[in-house]
Structures are given as structure tokens and as C-alpha cells.
Design a protein around this motif. Structure first.
Motif, PDB file in Angstrom:
ATOM      1  N   UNK A 184     -31.011  -8.839 -27.563  1.00 56.36           N
ATOM      2  CA  UNK A 184     -29.827  -8.013 -27.764  1.00 56.36           C
ATOM      3  C   UNK A 184     -28.592  -8.583 -27.110  1.00 56.36           C
ATOM      4  N   UNK A 185     -27.441  -8.131 -27.594  1.00 56.18           N
ATOM      5  CA  UNK A 185     -26.154  -8.424 -26.976  1.00 56.18           C
ATOM      6  C   UNK A 185     -25.415  -7.098 -26.805  1.00 56.18           C
ATOM      7  N   UNK A 186     -24.613  -7.001 -25.765  1.00 55.84           N
ATOM      8  CA  UNK A 186     -23.846  -5.775 -25.551  1.00 55.84           C
ATOM      9  C   UNK A 186     -22.550  -6.093 -24.827  1.00 55.84           C
ATOM     10  N   UNK A 187     -21.647  -5.156 -24.878  1.00 55.51           N
ATOM     11  CA  UNK A 187     -20.353  -5.287 -24.201  1.00 55.51           C
ATOM     12  C   UNK A 187     -19.820  -3.897 -23.912  1.00 55.51           C
ATOM     13  N   UNK A 188     -19.066  -3.769 -22.831  1.00 56.08           N
ATOM     14  CA  UNK A 188     -18.408  -2.498 -22.536  1.00 56.08           C
ATOM     15  C   UNK A 188     -17.152  -2.739 -21.721  1.00 56.08           C
TER      16      UNK A 188
ATOM     17  N   UNK B 232     -33.133 -11.052 -23.450  1.00 52.70           N
ATOM     18  CA  UNK B 232     -34.365 -11.239 -24.197  1.00 52.70           C
ATOM     19  C   UNK B 232     -35.509 -10.762 -23.322  1.00 52.70           C
ATOM     20  N   UNK B 233     -36.448 -10.041 -23.905  1.00 57.20           N
ATOM     21  CA  UNK B 233     -37.624  -9.582 -23.172  1.00 57.20           C
ATOM     22  C   UNK B 233     -38.822  -9.633 -24.107  1.00 57.20           C
ATOM     23  N   UNK B 234     -40.005  -9.797 -23.519  1.00 57.59           N
ATOM     24  CA  UNK B 234     -41.184  -9.882 -24.351  1.00 57.59           C
ATOM     25  C   UNK B 234     -42.449  -9.641 -23.561  1.00 57.59           C
TER      26      UNK B 234
ATOM     27  N   UNK C  73     -48.881  -9.808 -19.904  1.00 55.45           N
ATOM     28  CA  UNK C  73     -47.816 -10.527 -19.202  1.00 55.45           C
ATOM     29  C   UNK C  73     -46.496 -10.196 -19.894  1.00 55.45           C
ATOM     30  N   UNK C  74     -45.542  -9.727 -19.136  1.00 58.74           N
ATOM     31  CA  UNK C  74     -44.231  -9.408 -19.701  1.00 58.74           C
ATOM     32  C   UNK C  74     -43.147 -10.039 -18.845  1.00 58.74           C
ATOM     33  N   UNK C  75     -42.033 -10.342 -19.483  1.00 62.10           N
ATOM     34  CA  UNK C  75     -40.924 -10.977 -18.774  1.00 62.10           C
ATOM     35  C   UNK C  75     -39.624 -10.646 -19.491  1.00 62.10           C
ATOM     36  N   UNK C  76     -38.519 -10.743 -18.754  1.00 59.48           N
ATOM     37  CA  UNK C  76     -37.211 -10.505 -19.337  1.00 59.48           C
ATOM     38  C   UNK C  76     -36.156 -11.356 -18.651  1.00 59.48           C
ATOM     39  N   UNK C  77     -35.114 -11.679 -19.409  1.00 56.67           N
ATOM     40  CA  UNK C  77     -34.011 -12.478 -18.866  1.00 56.67           C
ATOM     41  C   UNK C  77     -32.707 -11.932 -19.423  1.00 56.67           C
ATOM     42  N   UNK C  78     -31.666 -11.963 -18.596  1.00 58.53           N
ATOM     43  CA  UNK C  78     -30.350 -11.466 -19.006  1.00 58.53           C
ATOM     44  C   UNK C  78     -29.265 -12.344 -18.383  1.00 58.53           C
TER      45      UNK C  78
END
Length: 677
Positions: free
Chosen positions: A336-340, A371-373, A382-387
Motif C-alpha cells: 500500500x501507499x498512503x499520504x496525509x 509491504x507486509x506478508x 512467519x510474518x514480516x512487514x516493512x514501511x
């Protein structure tokens, strides 16, 4: 006038409930549950869900504090309770409404984010503890998401009305209508109360500097209106549009030196989901206008304008997010992408000082991607996420008034800038081992970042005479949290136990301190290194077909590791808290007796003049009956033995004053009824 009126009762019920009950589902998500829907499908989640009907609890902050020992409320007055999670508060936790960012306008957090959705609008509260949220920027230590109700098909609704001690009343209605294509939900609620009394029989206004004529002034008067529309043009597409308006008038805050004359909020958010593509697009806008004055306090006496000090504040936030779900090679992914943009401006008058730009028209602009998975390998998940985020903070020097126009240079000379851009990564990894279908152990590591908020960097409040100024620190660095969590879930038949421990290592943690480099002392902020550690445990089980028991406990401790201090204890860290509840529910009749205990807190920060808090134990009882399939009638007594007590977060800490301690309500009897049509 101690009336027992009517309305919806909000009490914990775990295993059964009838369609006549209005419920809020509160789901506490651990890192072990950050897996795919496919993996969690069919699992029993008694230890992490509460089915609760509407009770006398006036706001979501108090509800969460009563249910979970690791969550505590900050008592400023009769309503608008802010929350802390594991000892983290303010912007160190993300509070979202339907995934939407919203920020209060008051510099002293009279109107925290959790206050801007009424209990009647909420369908579910999701609580993710720890640094494991990569879908939203700035979730340093937890994320709390309030999810609103959707309309149903057909035509129906409910009416409710609650009444209790201290002239407390809460009433309103909801109505829905629609078919497979279009559904609409509309609702209205009103809450009103006079000041409650403590266990020693004193009104909370008697603890602060209110005029004698205002001791029985309205404590709060709140109106909420909301409309939600769901459009399904076909089975593959869904559109949701949600609008809410809240107006809180005459809200008293003995904890502070001023009260809210009004707090008005408009919020709108929309969501478009394309199911075959796994794409969800959302956007939102909200606006808060807040007027606080001391007109009901002794300090306003002699001022013809009706007040000695006043702050008029406004904040607006708007943003958008695009998310896509994928499945590649057995790995479940979400990107995903986001902005505020967050804008905040506050103008203040103290005596004859012109403090326009107390918050000098500050913009916070953020753009991020994540991205997360997760993947299952035998019994392991096993799960991981990066931002990655880029955040720009900028204040407008032209917004400053005459009194505060030189504050930054008075304390920082020329060594500061009113514009700063931060670029930073965050991420996590979690390994979970499943012992069986429901039981597991896990360990996780997360790294999160929070950029200082507009107040911490840019507030500018000049105070008269010898009173200390209040000035932000434009040179503050962003806070980093490196945290390890470990825990377990074990279920055997109708019994379960769940526990978690954590250690949070904080770099450049934003912390209040006394600044002495300027013309006179000032309240300001500094970066320090610190750590917070602790844990919680929950046990739940069915004793018989109709009787269940639930017990929980949480403890956390915070210590400074660097900075200008003589006392190494972190301030505003709640003590050990426990909860024990025994419940009876046969589907028609419900009953509960609940005990909440908090230990003495002596680990306090003397540098901020923080004072120890005594231990307390309170007992609450409640019962109700389902009258057919549509009506529910209930009665409850909170603080049964009329104890006089304070939570540890019941007064404002700063380097110059211990503030006004606000006690919790004394015995509170209420009655309610809810009818669905």
C-alpha cells in the motif's frame, strides 16, 4: 437528582448474546495473530474478544481501561478520557477512526482522538499492541482502530435511553434501511451530566478553582449525528461513505486551568473496494474547532470580557490510502501507499498578552509505502512487514503574535529552524509456532518511528510575570522504538490462558523538562534515551454452562537512560493493575460482579514533581434481562462501596506544578433499556 432512567447497558458478555443486544466487539490483537484470515478462520478467540452492551461508561477510553489492565485512562473530567497502552500515551500510540487519522485541537488534549466517535457508532475496536503496525505511519507502541457500524438490509433500528446518578442521561436512536444494492444508517445520540461526586461526597468542581456559582455547572452536553451509506453496484464492488458531526458543549476539565465552551467536529471518509483485484481505496477529511476558556473559574473574576485566558484552536486532517492484497508462491502479501496532511493552529490570550500562534499554523505532511506478508511453513507462521516514510513538519512564523514572536530566539538563539523533513524506515518480523489449532507461542521484533508532533516542536506560549513560558523544541529528533515481544496462547477445552512480555528500547524519546537557558524558566521538551518493559496475562474459562470467569493483570516499568535528570523513573507509567470478573449468562438473564485493583505507584519522576498514588480496589456489579428478542433492560452499580480513589494518571505533570488531582466517580447507580425495531 439521582434518577434511574433508561438505555443500553454495556457489560462484558463473552459466550452468548441475543439479537436484542447492541454490542461493541473489542478485539485485542497480539503479534501472534498477525496472520492471514485463512489461518485464523474457525479459531476460538475468547481471550481476545469481548461482546459488550452499552453501559453507563461514558466514552470508549473508560470502557477500554476497564476491560484491559494494560490500558489506562487519563481522568481530566467527566468525559473525554484519553488512554495509554503499556505506559505509552499521546501521539506515541495511533488512534484511528475507520482507519482515518483524526487529531484533537486542544494543546492539553481535552479532545483526544478516541473522544471523536461516540460509543453508539462503534461496532468494533481493534487494539494492536507493540510496534507491529506498518500500515499506518507513526504507530510507535500501539494502534487502536475504532470501526463504525454498517447499515443492514431491510428496515429497522433501535432506541435507547440511560439514566443514573449525577443527572447522567444518554439517549438516542439508530435507523437503517436498504436492499442488496444500497443501505443507509442514520443515528443521533445525546449525553448530559452534572459534575459527579467522589467517594468522599465532593463534586469534582470542588477540587479545582471554580466559582461558587459554577460548582453545579453542566459537566458535559454532547450531541452526535452520523450517516453511513453502503453501495453494492454488484457482488464485486463495494462503496462506503461515512459522515459524522459531534458537538460537545460546557465540558468541564478540573484537571486543567480551562474548560471547553465547545468542541465541534466534522468528519467524512469513504472507501471503495474492488474484490476481484484485492484493491481497497480510501480517503478522508475531518475538521475540529475548539474553544476553551476560564470563564467558570475564579481566575476570570474582574475581566469584563468574561475570561482571563482563552484558546481558540482548529485542526484539520485529510488523507488517502491505496491497498492491494496479493498471493504469490504461497506467500500472502499486502502492499500500500498512503499520504496525509495535518494542520493545527491555536491562538491564545492570557491577561493582555497576544499569543496568536500558540500553535503557529503547523503543517505535517507525510507520504509512505508499506509491504507486509506471511507464510506458513509446517507448524511455523512467519510474518514480516516493512514501511518507508517521508514527513515534513513546518510552522509559519507569520502566525505568531506579539507576545510569543521572540520565544524561539529567546531560548534557542539562531540555532533552530521552523521546517524539518524526516525520512525513515520501520518494520517487524514475527515467528509463531502453533502447538495445536488454537494454542501457540511466538516471538517478534519491531522497529518503529514517530516524528515529534506540532506542539512538541513548535508550541509558543508566553505567560505573564513570573509564570513559566511554554515553548517547543524545533530541534527535536524523531523517536525510535526497538522492541521485542514474546508470548503464548494456550487453550484446553473451555479454558484459556494468554500472556505477553515486552521490552521497548527508546532512542530520542520525547520527554517534558524544565528549560532554563532563556529569560525565565520554560516548560519544554527534550530527547532522551529510555526503556519501558512489562507484560500482561489473561485467564478465561467456563465453570458451568452459564457461569464464566475472567482474570487479567498487567505491569509496566519505565526508566530513563540519558538526558538531564536526577530521577531515573519515567513519568506517567501506571502501576500493576488487575481485573477479576465472574459472569452469569443463560441467554435471557445476565449478571456480573467485577473487581479492579491497582497497586500503589511509588516509581515516580520527582524531576517533574510527580507524586506517588495510593492503591485502590473497586467492585462493580451489573445485571440485565432480555425481554423477548427486541428489548434489554439492565441495572448496574459502579464503585459499589463508594470508595474515594485516584488513578495514577489523574493529574497533569509538568516541571512547575503537580496540577489538580481528579478523583474517580463515587458510587454510580444507573438503569437502562434498549429496544430494537
Amino acid at each position: 437528582m439521582k434518577k434511574l432512567l433508561a438505555a443500553g447497558l454495556l457489560v462484558p458478555a463473552i459466550f452468548s448474546f441475543s439479537s436484542a443486544q447492541e454490542v461493541i466487539k473489542v478485539k485485542k490483537i497480539t503479534v501472534a495473530e498477525e496472520v492471514t484470515e485463512e489461518e485464523t478462520k474457525g479459531e476460538t478467540r475468547e481471550a481476545t474478544e469481548e461482546e459488550i452492551k452499552i453501559t453507563r461508561q461514558i466514552d470508549i477510553g473508560e470502557i477500554l481501561s476497564n476491560l484491559f489492565p494494560e490500558i489506562n485512562h487519563i481522568r481530566k473530567g467527566g468525559t473525554a478520557n484519553d488512554i495509554t497502552v503499556r505506559g505509552f500515551g499521546r501521539d506515541n500510540i495511533n488512534v484511528l477512526l475507520d482507519g482515518m487519522r483524526i487529531y484533537g485541537a486542544c494543546p492539553n488534549r481535552m479532545d483526544p482522538a478516541v473522544f471523536h466517535m461516540s460509543t453508539r457508532q462503534v461496532k468494533e475496536v481493534q487494539i494492536l499492541e507493540g510496534p507491529f503496525d506498518v500500515e499506518n505511519q507513526g504507530s510507535l507502541a500501539a494502534a487502536v482502530n475504532l470501526i463504525s457500524k454498517d447499515p443492514e438490509k431491510g428496515i429497522g433500528g433501535s432506541v435507547y435511553f440511560t439514566g443514573g446518578y449525577f443527572d447522567y442521561m444518554h439517549g438516542g436512536f439508530e435507523a437503517y434501511g436498504g436492499n442488496d444494492k444500497v443501505k443507509v444508517l442514520v443515528g443521533y445520540s445525546k449525553q448530559f451530566s452534572h459534575p459527579y461526586k467522589s467517594g468522599e461526597g465532593k463534586r469534582i468542581t470542588e477540587y479545582a478553582n471554580y466559582k461558587p456559582s459554577e460548582l453545579d455547572h453542566t459537566s458535559f452536553n454532547i450531541d452526535n449525528v452520523w450517516v453511513k451509506t453502503v453501495i453494492n453496484p454488484n457482488d464485486e464492488n463495494t462503496i462506503k461513505i461515512n459522515y459524522g458531526f459531534d458537538e460537545a458543549k460546557d465540558v468541564l476539565y478540573p484537571y486543567l486551568m480551562m474548560d471547553a465552551v465547545y468542541d465541534r467536529t466534522h468528519r467524512i471518509n469513504g472507501e471503495y473496494e474492488i474484490k476481484p483485484l484485492g484493491i481497497k481505496i480510501s480517503a478522508y477529511w475531518n475538521f475540529v474547532k475548539h474553544d476553551m476558556q476560564d470563564r467558570w473559574r475564579v481566575s476570570s473574576s474582574g475581566w469584563s470580557r468574561g475570561y482571563m485566558m482563552r484558546t481558540l484552536a482548529k485542526t484539520k486532517t485529510y488523507g488517502a490510502k491505496v491497498v492491494k492484497s496479493w498471493k504469490i508462491g504461497g506467500v500472502n502479501l499486502k502492499t500500500g501507499i498512503d499520504a496525509y496532511l495535518r494542520n493545527w493552529k491555536a491562538d491564545n490570550v492570557v491577561m493582555n498578552l497576544d499569543n496568536r500562534g500558540m500553535i503557529p499554523d503547523v503543517d505535517i505532511k507525510n507520504v509512505g509505502a508499506f509491504i507486509k506478508g506471511s507464510k506458513k511453513v509446517n507448524n511455523f507462521i512467519i510474518s514480516a512487514g516493512f514501511r518507508i516514510d517521508r514527513t515534513k513538519s513546518e510552522a509559519d512564523p507569520n502566525a505568531l503574535g506579539t507576545a510569543n514572536s521572540t520565544l524561539y530566539s529567546d531560548y534557542y538563539g539562531t540555532n533552530y529552524s521552523l521546517s524539518k523533513t524526516d525520512t525513515y524506515p520501520s518494520g517487524n518480523v514475527v515467528v509463531r509456532y502453533k502447538l495445536d489449532k488454537r494454542s501457540s507461542v511466538y516471538v517478534g521484533f519491531g522497529h518503529t518511528v514517530r516524528v515529534p508532533d506540532p506542539e512538541e516542536r513548535y508550541i509558543a506560549l508566553a505567560k505573564p510575570m513570573t509564570k513559566p513560558n511554554w515553548v517547543g523544541n524545533p530541534n527535536l529528533k524523531r523517536t525510535k522504538n526497538n522492541e521485542i515481544d514474546a508470548g503464548f496462547e494456550y487453550y484446553a477445552g473451555l479454558f484459556g490462558i494468554k500472556g505477553n512480555i515486552f521490552y521497548s528500547d527508546l532512542t530520542d524519546y520525547v520527554y517534558l523538562y524544565k528549560l532554563t537557558t532563556g529569560p525565565k524558566p520554560a516548560q519544554s521538551y527534550q530527547n532522551i534515551d529510555a526503556h519501558i518493559y512489562g507484560g500482561d496475562i489473561t485467564v478465561i474459562g467456563m465453570l458451568t454452562d452459564t457461569v464464566s470467569v475472567e482474570a487479567g493483570a498487567a505491569y509496566q516499568r519505565g526508566k530513563k537512560d540519558s538526558g538531564n535528570y536526577t530521577d531515573s523513573d519515567l513519568a506517567e507509567i501506571p502501576p500493576l493493575k488487575t481485573r477479576l470478573a465472574v459472569k452469569y449468562d443463560n441467554g435471557t438473564v445476565f449478571g456480573q460482579i467485577e473487581g479492579i485493583y491497582a497497586a500503589r505507584q511509588g516509581n515516580v519522576d520527582s524531576d517533574l514533581q510527580e507524586q506517588p498514588t495510593k492503591s485502590y480496589y473497586v467492585v462493580n456489579i451489573k445485571s440485565g434481562i432480555n425481554a423477548g428478542n427486541r428489548a434489554f433492560i439492565g441495572i448496574g452499580i459502579d464503585n459499589l462501596f463508594d470508595k474515594n480513589y485516584y488513578t495514577h494518571l489523574s493529574y497533569l505533570r509538568n516541571p512547575f506544578s503537580t496540577g489538580t488531582k481528579v478523583p474517580e466517580p463515587g458510587r454510580f447507580v444507573y438503569m437502562n433499556v434498549n429496544y430494537r425495531f
